[in-house]
Design a protein around this motif. Structure first.
Motif, short mmCIF file in Angstrom:
data_model
loop_
_atom_site.label_atom_id
_atom_site.label_comp_id
_atom_site.label_asym_id
_atom_site.label_seq_id
_atom_site.Cartn_x
_atom_site.Cartn_y
_atom_site.Cartn_z
N LYS A 78 0.84 -1.21 0.00
CA LYS A 78 0.00 0.00 0.00
C LYS A 78 0.88 1.26 0.00
O LYS A 78 2.09 1.18 0.24
N TYR A 82 5.09 1.68 0.21
CA TYR A 82 5.78 2.33 1.33
C TYR A 82 6.78 3.37 0.84
O TYR A 82 7.87 3.55 1.41
N MET A 125 -7.79 -4.53 0.59
CA MET A 125 -8.21 -4.59 2.00
C MET A 125 -9.03 -3.34 2.33
O MET A 125 -8.63 -2.52 3.15
N TYR A 170 -12.80 -9.77 6.41
CA TYR A 170 -11.98 -8.85 7.22
C TYR A 170 -12.66 -8.70 8.57
O TYR A 170 -13.78 -8.20 8.66
N ARG A 177 -11.40 -0.24 13.42
CA ARG A 177 -11.10 0.57 12.24
C ARG A 177 -11.86 0.07 11.01
O ARG A 177 -12.63 0.81 10.42
N SER A 241 1.18 -8.58 10.71
CA SER A 241 1.96 -7.57 9.99
C SER A 241 3.40 -7.70 10.49
O SER A 241 3.74 -8.60 11.25
N SER A 242 4.26 -6.76 10.09
CA SER A 242 5.69 -6.90 10.42
C SER A 242 5.92 -7.03 11.92
O SER A 242 6.76 -7.80 12.38
N ARG A 257 1.44 -11.27 6.74
CA ARG A 257 1.00 -10.17 5.88
C ARG A 257 1.78 -8.90 6.21
O ARG A 257 1.22 -7.90 6.62
N PRO A 258 3.11 -8.94 6.01
CA PRO A 258 3.94 -7.80 6.39
C PRO A 258 4.04 -6.77 5.27
O PRO A 258 3.87 -7.08 4.09
N GLY A 259 4.34 -5.55 5.68
CA GLY A 259 4.64 -4.50 4.72
C GLY A 259 6.05 -3.98 4.97
O GLY A 259 7.01 -4.36 4.29
N ILE A 260 6.21 -3.18 6.01
CA ILE A 260 7.43 -2.38 6.14
C ILE A 260 8.69 -3.23 6.21
O ILE A 260 9.74 -2.81 5.71
N TYR A 399 7.31 4.68 9.55
CA TYR A 399 6.34 4.58 8.44
C TYR A 399 6.26 5.91 7.70
O TYR A 399 6.20 5.95 6.47
C1 LIG Z 1 -0.42 -1.80 6.60
C2 LIG Z 1 -1.05 -3.09 6.87
C3 LIG Z 1 -0.28 -4.25 7.00
C4 LIG Z 1 1.23 -4.23 6.96
O1 LIG Z 1 1.72 -3.56 8.10
P1 LIG Z 1 3.29 -3.40 8.40
O2 LIG Z 1 3.31 -2.86 9.78
O3 LIG Z 1 3.80 -2.42 7.41
O4 LIG Z 1 3.92 -4.72 8.27
C5 LIG Z 1 -0.95 -5.45 7.18
N1 LIG Z 1 -2.29 -5.49 7.25
C6 LIG Z 1 -3.08 -4.39 7.13
C7 LIG Z 1 -4.56 -4.53 7.22
C8 LIG Z 1 -2.49 -3.15 6.94
O5 LIG Z 1 -3.25 -2.06 6.84
#
Ligand SMILES: *Cc1c(COP(=O)(O)O)cnc(C)c1O
Length: 414
Positions: A78, A82, A125, A170, A177, A241-242, A257-260, A399
């Motif tokens: 997203k 990043y 999402m 979800y 949220r 997440s991370s 489901r990680p991002g950062i 972030y």
């Molecule tokens: C942003 C987000 C993530 C990833 O989060 P990080 O902290 O960047 O790993 C996972 N799930 C949802 C629903 C998010 O909004």
């Protein structure tokens, strides 16, 4: 790392293994190349640019996979991946076997991934309206079901698209949220099942408050158990997440489901996460650099001041250098609280004020930098410019440090 005058000039001639990719880059143009680490830059001129390090992205995918016991990774890309650039970073991640799909929060981002030719599953999402839902279904984007009206909302979009969607539930287990509140979820799953909806996966997000995360996980797993006990199927479960990749192994579930972390920054508790990573021989590597060339080197007299507000006053004669990247580019204003910039092999403190398109560093008694030298504001090349260090000294979230990199800057994939 050293950026000499020679590499500067060599860079002007076009560095090996670098490609300039705009926001419209095709995946063919940007994905899957085996390229060297960006130790030199091919960019000429004095406009700032962003370098994305494909090998660092691949390294971080392997690290996350190790930390999460080999679970499949749904990579969150997203907010313009990043800050790295969605169509620059996403193809690199998608090409990894460990990554089973990508997730975004905005419709445009989901469509941009398909327009870029990515073929693995993409999950939106977010809540969808009928128009967007129909287009997303037609483009093979997976939808999230979040609300009481999900059966009707989904069937309208499916009717408009003329085909069935792949959907994911979800759940809200305490974030308040998005998603179906967990205490109403079992009845909701029953209604979805009655409507003939098949759920591929169920997912939730953590508040990242350590004790409450465990309670959220209990609520989530309990809903899934109740759905199964009633003869339903919540599909795969994912929540981590991370932060949970590092701190909550029991939340790794069926996939993570990680991002950062994929982009090489530690999520919330930097020193602790570095030691967890070191324990597992799995350290992250920042996969992005913000760079620009020094445009001015001058000697201040004692008493001269620097930039808006005159927050810096030279006590004695001192050299300063101007870097043409400012807060609109992603250099956070709070950098004057102690952030440093790498030029050559040394780092220099940001002084005065960060303006829209410039910031200034104190060089010292000798003019050790020159006009045209590459300045690295953010990147893996020195601890002082690591995104987590910048977050620490500026008091900003890591972030923000990544996601506020300007989407319009040119991206160079190395
Ligand atoms: C942003 C987000 C993530 C990833 O989060 P990080 O902290 O960047 O790993 C996972 N799930 C949802 C629903 C998010 O909004």
């Amino acid at each position: 790392m050293s950026i000499s005058r020679r590499t500067f000039l060599g860079g002007l001639a076009g560095g090996a293994g670098m490609s300039l990719v705009g926001t419209l880059a095709t995946p063919e143009a940007s994905a899957g190349r085996s390229l060297e680490a960006a130790t030199a830059s091919p960019r000429a001129g004095f406009d700032p640019w962003i370098e994305v390090d494909a090998e660092a992205l691949r390294h971080n995918v392997r690290v996350v996979s190790t930390l999460s016991g080999g679970r499949p990774i749904l990579g969150v890309v997203k907010n313009n991946a990043y800050g790295l650039g969605l169509t620059v970073a996403a193809p690199v991640l998608e090409a990894m076997d460990e990554v089973v799909g990508l997730a975004v929060v905005k419709v445009d981002a989901a469509l941009a991934l398909r327009n870029a030719g990515l073929t693995k599953p993409v999950l939106l999402m977010a809540l969808f309206d009928t128009d967007a839902g129909a287009e997303l279904i037609a483009r093979d984007v997976d939808l999230a079901l979040t609300s009481d009206d999900a059966p009707e909302r989904l069937s309208e979009a499916e009717d408009r698209a003329g085909r069935r969607a792949r959907v994911h539930a979800y759940l809200d287990t305490g974030m308040s949220r998005m998603g179906m509140p967990y205490h109403r979820a079992p009845a909701w799953y029953a209604r979805l099942a009655e409507a003939g909806v098949r759920i591929r996966s169920s997912f939730m997000g953590f508040t990242e408050e350590p004790d409450f995360d465990r309670e959220q996980l209990r609520r989530f797993v309990d809903v899934a158990r109740r759905v199964r006990d009633a003869g339903g199927d919540p599909g795969l479960l994912h929540a981590a997440s991370s932060n949970a990749v590092f701190h909550l192994p029991e939340a790794h579930l069926d996939q993570v489901r990680p991002g950062i972390a994929l982009f090489g920054a530690y999520p919330t508790d930097w020193p602790a996460e570095v030691s967890i990573a070191k324990d597992r021989a799995a350290e992250l590597r920042p996969a992005v650099r913000l760079r620009a060339r020094v445009v001015r080197v001058e000697r201040l007299r004692a008493g001269d001041t620097v930039s808006y507000g005159r927050n810096y006053r030279a006590e004695r004669p001192v050299w300063v250098a101007t870097i043409p990247a400012g807060h609109t580019d992603g250099v956070v204003r709070e950098s004057v609280r102690g952030a440093r910039v790498l030029i050559g092999e040394r780092t220099y403190p940001v002084i005065g004020a960060v303006s829209a398109s410039h910031h200034i560093v104190e060089v010292g008694d000798e003019p050790t930098v020159r006009v045209g030298d590459v300045a690295t504001v953010l990147g893996p090349d020195h601890p002082d410019v690591h995104p987590n260090r910048i977050a620490e000294v500026t008091g900003r979230s890591v972030y923000d440090i990544l996601m506020h990199l300007h989407a319009g800057l040119p991206r160079v994939l190395a």
